[in-house]
Design an enzyme around this catalytic site. Structure first.
Site, PDB file in Angstrom:
ATOM      1  N   ASN B  69       0.832  -1.196   0.000  1.00  0.00           N
ATOM      2  CA  ASN B  69       0.000   0.000   0.000  1.00  0.00           C
ATOM      3  C   ASN B  69       0.865   1.243   0.000  1.00  0.00           C
ATOM      4  O   ASN B  69       1.952   1.263   0.575  1.00  0.00           O
ATOM      5  CB  ASN B  69      -0.959   0.002   1.190  1.00  0.00           C
ATOM      6  CG  ASN B  69      -0.358   0.652   2.414  1.00  0.00           C
ATOM      7  OD1 ASN B  69      -0.374   1.873   2.558  1.00  0.00           O
ATOM      8  ND2 ASN B  69       0.218  -0.170   3.297  1.00  0.00           N
ATOM      9  N   GLY B  72      -0.338   6.898   1.883  1.00  0.00           N
ATOM     10  CA  GLY B  72       0.269   8.211   2.116  1.00  0.00           C
ATOM     11  C   GLY B  72      -0.387   9.003   3.234  1.00  0.00           C
ATOM     12  O   GLY B  72      -0.512  10.221   3.177  1.00  0.00           O
ATOM     13  N   ASN B 100      -2.448   6.735  17.010  1.00  0.00           N
ATOM     14  CA  ASN B 100      -1.294   6.652  16.113  1.00  0.00           C
ATOM     15  C   ASN B 100      -1.041   8.023  15.496  1.00  0.00           C
ATOM     16  O   ASN B 100      -1.940   8.634  14.922  1.00  0.00           O
ATOM     17  CB  ASN B 100      -1.555   5.599  15.033  1.00  0.00           C
ATOM     18  CG  ASN B 100      -0.332   5.365  14.165  1.00  0.00           C
ATOM     19  OD1 ASN B 100      -0.005   6.178  13.315  1.00  0.00           O
ATOM     20  ND2 ASN B 100       0.346   4.249  14.391  1.00  0.00           N
ATOM     21  N   CYS B 131       6.748   5.369   8.590  1.00  0.00           N
ATOM     22  CA  CYS B 131       5.939   5.207   7.390  1.00  0.00           C
ATOM     23  C   CYS B 131       6.789   5.467   6.151  1.00  0.00           C
ATOM     24  O   CYS B 131       7.369   6.535   6.005  1.00  0.00           O
ATOM     25  CB  CYS B 131       4.740   6.150   7.411  1.00  0.00           C
ATOM     26  SG  CYS B 131       3.661   5.818   6.023  1.00  0.00           S
ATOM     27  N   ILE B 192       6.680  -4.612  13.409  1.00  0.00           N
ATOM     28  CA  ILE B 192       7.341  -3.743  12.460  1.00  0.00           C
ATOM     29  C   ILE B 192       6.311  -3.055  11.567  1.00  0.00           C
ATOM     30  O   ILE B 192       5.235  -3.601  11.320  1.00  0.00           O
ATOM     31  CB  ILE B 192       8.337  -4.548  11.574  1.00  0.00           C
ATOM     32  CG1 ILE B 192       7.625  -5.660  10.819  1.00  0.00           C
ATOM     33  CG2 ILE B 192       9.480  -5.073  12.382  1.00  0.00           C
ATOM     34  CD1 ILE B 192       8.471  -6.448   9.840  1.00  0.00           C
ATOM     35  N   ASN B 193       6.663  -1.878  11.082  1.00  0.00           N
ATOM     36  CA  ASN B 193       5.869  -1.253  10.044  1.00  0.00           C
ATOM     37  C   ASN B 193       6.092  -2.049   8.756  1.00  0.00           C
ATOM     38  O   ASN B 193       6.765  -3.073   8.743  1.00  0.00           O
ATOM     39  CB  ASN B 193       6.291   0.211   9.882  1.00  0.00           C
ATOM     40  CG  ASN B 193       5.150   1.077   9.368  1.00  0.00           C
ATOM     41  OD1 ASN B 193       4.430   0.685   8.450  1.00  0.00           O
ATOM     42  ND2 ASN B 193       4.983   2.246   9.954  1.00  0.00           N
ATOM     43  N   GLY B 218       1.445  -8.276   5.252  1.00  0.00           N
ATOM     44  CA  GLY B 218       0.757  -9.551   5.066  1.00  0.00           C
ATOM     45  C   GLY B 218       1.595 -10.724   5.543  1.00  0.00           C
ATOM     46  O   GLY B 218       2.733 -10.547   6.008  1.00  0.00           O
ATOM     47  N   GLY B 266      -2.849  -6.337  10.940  1.00  0.00           N
ATOM     48  CA  GLY B 266      -2.985  -5.285   9.937  1.00  0.00           C
ATOM     49  C   GLY B 266      -3.688  -5.739   8.684  1.00  0.00           C
ATOM     50  O   GLY B 266      -4.915  -5.764   8.603  1.00  0.00           O
TER      51      GLY B 266
END
Lengths: 243, 303
Positions: B69, B72, B100, B131, B192-193, B218, B266
């Site tokens: 993804n 943004g 967040n 991000c 983790i991001n 994922g 997520g």
């Protein structure tokens, strides 16, 4: 929105690339024509959003075109197989502004979501004209189905191999209509936008993550603020769209 | 009866299952389909000082066992979050929520956290220094221990609520960054991001995503997440919220064994909107199967 397992009743080819799948199960989450479902396919991470062509109390008809791996896999599925479906997604078309003579303009695989809408408005006593645009005679589908509803159907083909030669907008010019509903590719939308003489509703397509408004994957800007194609759309009113 | 309760920085939560930021909006979309009060808590949509539309579309690409993804950080800005989103959330969620926050300067972060700090609904802050989607933005803070520490210290200065720093995996030494955040006053680490990734369309011969690159998440990234949580657990004393590919109750247990005190879900929320509810329902039987009476007892159990 509901999630459930749906049995495939049939899955037949309408043309060399367009298929009609009928699935059986709970349809109570569907609130308007023009909504879509989101299908979980074996081995695919994201679901596949497919517009609802028609529905009744116990079944949903999906008419889809094979354009990639997911739809290829769908075309291989057989009656009797079971599929995990999220049902009742998106806003759908709103029926209350269309006047007495609504016009339906569908381009290629944008045609299916107009079918149940047309069915409902004919039932409501409206005089419905439908323009179905294709590239050539081999691609034509749903023409007889719209005729059977009692709509006045005009088919256009780009190469002139069937019906009126040219684009849907070539056929629009001669029609007297009070409102329009459309679904199809962006070039067609832009042509309609410069041709249409009434208010109307456009149903948009976008690459989606979830299909139910959580991920912001399919956002667009409108005159009424940011909208999610999957949740606040896919249908937007002509007046709010920023081209 | 097994015990799924967890203490997360002084706040007891019913279970360690937390929908991850950006996959759960402000909760009310999901509250239409199930009672979200079953959740431990959830991390709301990344909030910035000013409203953001985010990146152009397409923002989403599918991958084997995952997705990319590049949304943004679309959000209505902190003012609207407080005036519009939090009241709507309050109507459907009666537990403390995790706020967040993202920013593009140290001052941005501090400003946004300071605005949100007075909201009673907020139990914890989760500050996103990782991000990967915004040019010249969050990425830079999360890739250097000094910059991550600077953000941590600035935010620490404006809130007494438990403060988690959410780290990027797109670094050479995540342990050094986690330690720097701990030293600067963080109460916990979220990790983790997403991992930077790309897909290319064979027909157009161009990246699928308009932004070219995006965050890969994922089930495919679970092994990376487990490894990093394991490493950071050995290096810090503060709790870790583990995430990356969590999709089942077994995944929750695996992540806790690696060292996580709680776990975020997520991408799975996007393919299965009932994922968190189902994981929570499955937890007791999966715990029994693996001989676990109290979830707290397994935190870091793999070490």
């Amino acid at each position: 929105m509901t999630q459930g397992l749906y049995e495939i009743i049939k899955n037949d080819a309408l043309t060399s690339t367009v298929y009609k799948m009928v699935i059986k199960g709970d349809t109570s989450a569907i609130t308007a024509p023009g909504q879509f479902v989101n299908l979980k396919l074996e081995g695919k991470f994201l679901r596949r959003p497919i517009s609802i062509c028609d529905y009744d109390d116990t079944s949903i008809t999906l008419v889809y075109k094979v354009v990639g791996e997911g739809t290829e896999q769908m075309a291989e599925m057989k009656a009797g197989e079971v599929i995990d479906v999220l049902v009742g997604l998106g806003n759908g078309y709103s029926l209350d502004k269309c006047g007495e003579k609504p016009l339906f303009i569908g381009g290629g695989v944008g045609i299916p979501p107009l079918y149940n809408l047309c069915k409902k408005l004919i039932k409501a006593g409206k005089t419905c004209t439908v323009i179905l645009g294709f590239n050539n005679a081999d691609e034509i589908f749903l023409e007889d189905d719209f005729k059977a509803l009692g709509a006045n159907v005009i088919v256009t083909t780009v190469d002139g191999s069937y019906g009126t030669k040219g684009f849907v907008t070539d056929a629009m010019k001669d029609i007297n209509y009070t409102y329009f509903f459309t679904c199809g590719p962006m070039p067609m939308f832009k042509a309609i936008e410069s041709t249409a003489v009434t208010s109307g509703q456009y149903s948009f397509e976008e690459r989606m993550g979830c299909g139910f408004g959580a991920c912001m994957g399919c956002s667009c800007k409108t005159k009424y603020g940011n909208k999610r194609i999957c949740k606040d759309g896919p249908v937007l009113e002509r007046e709010e769209i920023i081209w | 009866m097994v015990n799924t309760k967890i203490n997360l920085c002084g706040i007891e939560i019913d279970n360690p299952v937390i929908p991850a930021s950006g996959t759960f909006g402000f909760g009310y979309e999901f509250a239409e389909i199930y009672d979200i009060n079953c959740l431990g808590t959830f991390s709301f949509k990344g909030t910035t000082k000013d409203p953001r539309f985010g990146n152009p579309t397409p923002r989403i690409a599918e991958c084997d066992s995952g997705m990319i993804n590049a949304v943004g950080l679309q959000n209505p800005g902190v003012e609207k979050v407080i005036s519009d989103e939090l009241p709507k959330l309050k109507a459907c969620f009666n537990k403390p929520v995790m706020a967040n926050v993202s920013g593009f300067s140290v001052e941005d972060y501090a400003y946004t956290v300071e605005q949100l700090d007075s909201q009673d609904q907020i139990g914890w802050f989760e500050v996103n220094v990782s991000c990967p989607n915004v040019h010249g933005g969050g990425m830079s803070f999360g890739t250097s221990p000094e910059a991550a520490a600077e953000v941590t210290a600035a935010v620490r200065n404006v809130t007494d609520k438990p403060l988690f720093i959410k780290l990027s995996p797109n670094v050479t030494d995540i342990v050094a960054i986690a330690k720097a955040c701990e030293a600067a006053g963080a109460d916990g680490i979220s990790m983790i991001n997403t991992m930077l990734g790309m897909r290319i369309d064979l027909k157009t011969r161009r990246p699928v995503i308009a932004n070219k690159m995006g965050g890969f998440s994922g089930p495919a990234i679970k092994p990376v997440a487990l490894r990093m949580v394991y490493q950071v657990y050995e290096a810090v004393k503060i709790p870790i919220i583990g995430m990356g590919g969590i999709a089942t109750a077994k995944d929750v247990i695996e992540m806790m064994l690696a060292g996580a005190t709680a776990v975020q879900v997520g991408a799975q929320n996007l393919v299965d909107p009932f994922a968190c509810r189902d994981i929570i329902n499955d937890l007791p039987s999966v715990m029994k199967k693996y001989g676990i009476d109290d979830l707290t007892s397994i935190i870091g159990g793999a070490h």
